[in-house]
Structures are given as C-alpha cells and as structure tokens.
Design a protein around this motif. Structure first.
Motif, PDB file in Angstrom:
ATOM      1  N   GLU A 131     -36.354 -51.044 -79.794  1.00 34.99           N
ATOM      2  CA  GLU A 131     -36.401 -50.819 -77.907  1.00 34.99           C
ATOM      3  C   GLU A 131     -38.101 -51.316 -77.681  1.00 34.99           C
ATOM      4  O   GLU A 131     -38.636 -52.123 -77.919  1.00 34.99           O
ATOM      5  CB  GLU A 131     -36.522 -50.291 -77.322  1.00 34.99           C
ATOM      6  CG  GLU A 131     -36.206 -50.119 -76.334  1.00 34.99           C
ATOM      7  CD  GLU A 131     -37.045 -48.819 -75.107  1.00 34.99           C
ATOM      8  OE1 GLU A 131     -36.399 -48.825 -73.281  1.00 34.99           O
ATOM      9  OE2 GLU A 131     -36.128 -47.293 -75.668  1.00 34.99           O
ATOM     10  N   ALA A 132     -39.362 -50.604 -79.047  1.00 36.78           N
ATOM     11  CA  ALA A 132     -40.916 -50.790 -79.300  1.00 36.78           C
ATOM     12  C   ALA A 132     -40.521 -51.839 -80.345  1.00 36.78           C
ATOM     13  O   ALA A 132     -42.190 -52.838 -79.606  1.00 36.78           O
ATOM     14  CB  ALA A 132     -41.303 -49.792 -80.089  1.00 36.78           C
ATOM     15  N   TYR A 133     -40.256 -53.003 -80.391  1.00 34.02           N
ATOM     16  CA  TYR A 133     -39.796 -53.916 -81.577  1.00 34.02           C
ATOM     17  C   TYR A 133     -39.788 -55.497 -80.590  1.00 34.02           C
ATOM     18  O   TYR A 133     -39.467 -56.067 -81.083  1.00 34.02           O
ATOM     19  CB  TYR A 133     -39.117 -53.811 -82.855  1.00 34.02           C
ATOM     20  CG  TYR A 133     -40.193 -53.022 -83.576  1.00 34.02           C
ATOM     21  CD1 TYR A 133     -40.552 -51.945 -83.130  1.00 34.02           C
ATOM     22  CD2 TYR A 133     -38.780 -52.618 -84.764  1.00 34.02           C
ATOM     23  CE1 TYR A 133     -41.155 -51.312 -84.724  1.00 34.02           C
ATOM     24  CE2 TYR A 133     -39.125 -51.775 -85.481  1.00 34.02           C
ATOM     25  CZ  TYR A 133     -40.119 -50.871 -85.264  1.00 34.02           C
ATOM     26  OH  TYR A 133     -40.299 -50.017 -86.311  1.00 34.02           O
ATOM     27  N   GLY A 134     -38.768 -55.011 -79.212  1.00 33.94           N
ATOM     28  CA  GLY A 134     -38.639 -56.036 -78.143  1.00 33.94           C
ATOM     29  C   GLY A 134     -37.250 -56.426 -78.853  1.00 33.94           C
ATOM     30  O   GLY A 134     -36.611 -57.220 -78.006  1.00 33.94           O
ATOM     31  N   VAL A 135     -36.288 -55.622 -79.940  1.00 37.59           N
ATOM     32  CA  VAL A 135     -35.318 -55.767 -80.340  1.00 37.59           C
ATOM     33  C   VAL A 135     -33.896 -55.074 -78.676  1.00 37.59           C
ATOM     34  O   VAL A 135     -34.429 -54.379 -78.593  1.00 37.59           O
ATOM     35  CB  VAL A 135     -34.585 -55.525 -81.483  1.00 37.59           C
ATOM     36  CG1 VAL A 135     -33.127 -55.463 -82.006  1.00 37.59           C
ATOM     37  CG2 VAL A 135     -35.678 -56.019 -82.481  1.00 37.59           C
ATOM     38  N   LEU A 168     -35.178 -52.599 -91.032  1.00 48.70           N
ATOM     39  CA  LEU A 168     -36.423 -51.465 -89.458  1.00 48.70           C
ATOM     40  C   LEU A 168     -37.702 -52.464 -89.422  1.00 48.70           C
ATOM     41  O   LEU A 168     -37.702 -53.155 -88.632  1.00 48.70           O
ATOM     42  CB  LEU A 168     -36.410 -50.060 -89.142  1.00 48.70           C
ATOM     43  CG  LEU A 168     -36.506 -49.604 -88.644  1.00 48.70           C
ATOM     44  CD1 LEU A 168     -35.647 -50.242 -87.184  1.00 48.70           C
ATOM     45  CD2 LEU A 168     -37.228 -48.319 -88.488  1.00 48.70           C
ATOM     46  N   GLU A 169     -37.380 -53.113 -90.843  1.00 50.27           N
ATOM     47  CA  GLU A 169     -39.264 -53.788 -90.824  1.00 50.27           C
ATOM     48  C   GLU A 169     -38.764 -55.115 -90.481  1.00 50.27           C
ATOM     49  O   GLU A 169     -39.504 -55.914 -90.074  1.00 50.27           O
ATOM     50  CB  GLU A 169     -39.744 -53.661 -92.272  1.00 50.27           C
ATOM     51  CG  GLU A 169     -41.264 -54.107 -92.466  1.00 50.27           C
ATOM     52  CD  GLU A 169     -41.977 -53.150 -91.109  1.00 50.27           C
ATOM     53  OE1 GLU A 169     -43.503 -53.164 -91.621  1.00 50.27           O
ATOM     54  OE2 GLU A 169     -41.848 -52.148 -90.958  1.00 50.27           O
ATOM     55  N   LEU A 170     -37.580 -55.466 -91.109  1.00 47.20           N
ATOM     56  CA  LEU A 170     -37.338 -57.286 -90.768  1.00 47.20           C
ATOM     57  C   LEU A 170     -37.194 -57.402 -88.863  1.00 47.20           C
ATOM     58  O   LEU A 170     -37.613 -58.433 -88.562  1.00 47.20           O
ATOM     59  CB  LEU A 170     -36.330 -57.594 -91.395  1.00 47.20           C
ATOM     60  CG  LEU A 170     -35.686 -57.429 -93.202  1.00 47.20           C
ATOM     61  CD1 LEU A 170     -34.686 -57.829 -93.779  1.00 47.20           C
ATOM     62  CD2 LEU A 170     -37.184 -59.413 -93.367  1.00 47.20           C
ATOM     63  N   PHE A 186     -38.986 -59.629 -86.857  1.00 43.83           N
ATOM     64  CA  PHE A 186     -38.431 -61.071 -85.921  1.00 43.83           C
ATOM     65  C   PHE A 186     -39.042 -60.652 -84.240  1.00 43.83           C
ATOM     66  O   PHE A 186     -38.941 -61.224 -83.535  1.00 43.83           O
ATOM     67  CB  PHE A 186     -36.791 -61.165 -86.336  1.00 43.83           C
ATOM     68  CG  PHE A 186     -36.822 -61.490 -87.655  1.00 43.83           C
ATOM     69  CD1 PHE A 186     -36.968 -63.696 -87.683  1.00 43.83           C
ATOM     70  CD2 PHE A 186     -36.627 -61.262 -88.568  1.00 43.83           C
ATOM     71  CE1 PHE A 186     -37.034 -64.313 -88.723  1.00 43.83           C
ATOM     72  CE2 PHE A 186     -36.785 -62.080 -89.864  1.00 43.83           C
ATOM     73  CZ  PHE A 186     -36.417 -63.600 -89.813  1.00 43.83           C
ATOM     74  N   GLY A 187     -38.762 -59.173 -83.985  1.00 46.49           N
ATOM     75  CA  GLY A 187     -39.303 -59.150 -82.993  1.00 46.49           C
ATOM     76  C   GLY A 187     -40.548 -59.421 -82.289  1.00 46.49           C
ATOM     77  O   GLY A 187     -40.248 -59.852 -81.030  1.00 46.49           O
ATOM     78  N   ARG A 188     -41.330 -59.778 -83.282  1.00 50.17           N
ATOM     79  CA  ARG A 188     -42.699 -60.108 -82.933  1.00 50.17           C
ATOM     80  C   ARG A 188     -42.805 -61.432 -82.828  1.00 50.17           C
ATOM     81  O   ARG A 188     -44.084 -61.935 -82.876  1.00 50.17           O
ATOM     82  CB  ARG A 188     -43.546 -59.341 -83.615  1.00 50.17           C
ATOM     83  CG  ARG A 188     -43.645 -57.726 -83.252  1.00 50.17           C
ATOM     84  CD  ARG A 188     -44.302 -56.666 -83.866  1.00 50.17           C
ATOM     85  NE  ARG A 188     -44.731 -55.679 -83.095  1.00 50.17           N
ATOM     86  CZ  ARG A 188     -45.646 -54.614 -83.694  1.00 50.17           C
ATOM     87  NH1 ARG A 188     -46.410 -55.669 -84.930  1.00 50.17           N
ATOM     88  NH2 ARG A 188     -45.493 -53.579 -83.338  1.00 50.17           N
TER      89      ARG A 188
END
Length: 310
Positions: free
Chosen positions: A64-68, A140-142, A146-148
């Motif tokens: 959620e924090a990454y915009g996914v 998770l790092e991927l 990609f979320g950013r």
C-alpha cells in the motif's frame, strides 16, 4: 526500444532514484524486511499461524505504501485448498497500454516457512531467512521500484504465496483462480532463496527449467550477460517442480520459472533453525534486484511476446 537501450535506461532510472526518493534497490531496506520476516517474533511463519498473519499484515502495509493496488477486493486471496485459514497476498500495477495491459506478468515468492522444528543447539524456530524471506524481499523491492515509476505497458502482478511448504498450495490456488477468471498470463517469474551468492559461478542466478523456454536468453539480453545461468543440480533435484512457478506452468502452460542462488553448496541451513537473517548477504540481494529491474521493464514494455516456450 531495443534491449540495450532498456538496459541503459534502467541504469539511468536507478541513478535518478538515488536523488529523488531513496536508493532502489536498497540493501538496508532489504535487510530490514528479511530481519523482520525471519525474526523470532514470527516463529517461522508456518501456514495458519499467528506469525504468518503478522507477515501478511506487514506485506499489505508495504504494498500500500508503494502505491501497489490490491488485485482482488483486498490484498488477501484466501486459499480454498488448506485445512487452516491461509491466504496469499496479491497486488497489481495496471499496465499503461490500452491493449497490452490485458497481458499480465506475475512476479512471485512464497512468504511462509515451516515454523517450529526439533531443537538444534537450543533453537527450535526455523526462521526461514533464505527460505524464503530473501525471495520475498526481492519481490517486495521490485514492487517498491515499479510502484514509484510510470506503469509499464503490460500489467504486473506481485504475489506472495502461503502454504508453499505444504505442497505449493498457495500458488496452485492462485493459478487456478486466475485462469478461471480469464486472466491472460504472459509469464511467471518466481524468486526462491536469493539471499546468498554462489561461489565459483560466472552467473548471478540460475533458472529452474532452463531449457523449457528462452527466458534465460531474454533475461541476459536485458539484464546483462552473466545474470542467469544453467545449474545442472537444478535438474538433478527436479527444482522446476518444487517451487511456485510449477503451478502456473501446469495451469497456464506459459513460461514459468524460478530464479535462485541456492546451489546446495553455498548454504548449510536449509530448513534448520540456523537459517537466520544475519547470514544473508544484503549487497547480493540488492544486486539481484538491480539486475532484474531492466529485465522486467524490457519484457513488460516489449511490443511482442518475446518469451517463448522451447
């Protein structure tokens, strides 16, 4: 855009991120993720346990924090094939191309482990740092990267599977559910035990089912030579059928493979209490992500489906 330009673009994008929103990949961030997931507090993340519940909540909050976005109504995909309550965590980044966004690339790893085991040297918690907090942190790092970014042309699914240790149950459930829902899966890229580098190899990762598609060649074209190689032991131990890629191969019949750096010689703590976060090589983990970013960008933005079955 050709493969070389994607590779260069990926390196440039990484540099821009260093100045704008923090380093991606980040060895420090991956250390934090693995340290939490493999902590004694989570007691080995056995399927249906309080520990894996905490791990699932952690993954939901990170995505959620990454915009996914959640792929389903929520991030949780409740399993229909387990005797205890269990769920996958599944997010999505919708593609930007009106047509290609209907093609999905699934990037996955299992986040469960085996929980409490017979004590060894006074320790009974199989923390599962390499198996598979390392793969979980890679995916998770991927997702963080990609979320950013601006969304690629194809859609990306980020899936964290439960009940892998019970017989690939989480991935079997998700593969069947996606197929029944009409989801058009292009390829499945799975990450398993990526926390320790191999020694004496001229490649960073090996690919299970190496000969079943041209994914290794495509990955090396986008990510640079020496990214993916062939490990004979992967065939000897039938690893292609022993991780979550196999369910998608069976159900969809599309290129579905696992990337790993556990070669049976470089780590002595498989399914043991000694599989601790302190034994991971976080610079290696961040290198895996940095080399895989242009690969995923390349195949997600390519005009035609270049990954093909042999």
């Amino acid at each position: 855009m050709n493969r070389r330009l994607y590779f260069i673009w990926g390196i440039v994008a990484m540099g821009l991120l260093l100045g704008s929103c923090g380093s991606i990949p980040s060895a420090k961030k991956m250390n934090e993720v693995v340290t939490y997931l493999a902590s004694d507090e989570l007691k080995g993340r056995d399927t249906g346990s309080e520990g894996i519940e905490k791990a699932g909540e952690f993954l939901e909050n990170e995505l959620e924090a990454y915009g996914v976005k959640p792929f389903f109504d929520s991030f949780r995909d409740t399993l229909s094939n387990t005797s205890t309550l269990a769920y996958n965590i599944v997010g999505v980044i919708e593609g930007s191309d009106p047509n290609l966004k209907e093609e999905y690339i699934l990037i996955g790893a299992h986040f469960d482990h085996i929980g409490i085991v017979p004590p060894k040297d006074g320790d009974e918690i199989a923390n599962g740092a390499n198996d598979n907090a390392s793969g979980t942190s890679t995916v998770l790092e991927l997702a963080r990267y990609f979320g950013r970014q601006n969304a690629p042309k194809r859609s990306l699914i980020f899936a964290f599977f439960s009940a892998e240790e019970k017989g690939l149950l989480g991935s079997k459930h998700l593969a069947t559910g996606l197929k029944d829902s009409g989801v058009n899966l292009y390829a499945m890229l799975n990450f398993e035990m990526t926390g320790v580098p191999m020694q004496g190899k001229d490649y960073l990762l090996y690919l299970t089912g190496y000969e079943k598609s041209n994914l290794a060649a495509v990955a090396n074209a986008y990510g640079g030579e020496g990214l993916v190689g062939f490990l004979p032991k992967a065939g000897e131990f039938n690893l292609f059928q022993r991780s979550d890629n196999y369910a998608f191969w069976e159900v969809y019949g599309v290129p579905s493979h696992t990337f790993s750096s556990f070669d049976f010689e470089n780590y002595n703590y498989y399914h043991q209490p000694g599989d601790e976060a302190s034994r991971m090589d976080y610079e290696h983990l961040s290198k895996v992500v940095s080399r895989m970013i242009p690969v995923i960008e390349g195949i997600a933005n390519g005009g035609s489906e270049e990954i093909k079955l042999n």
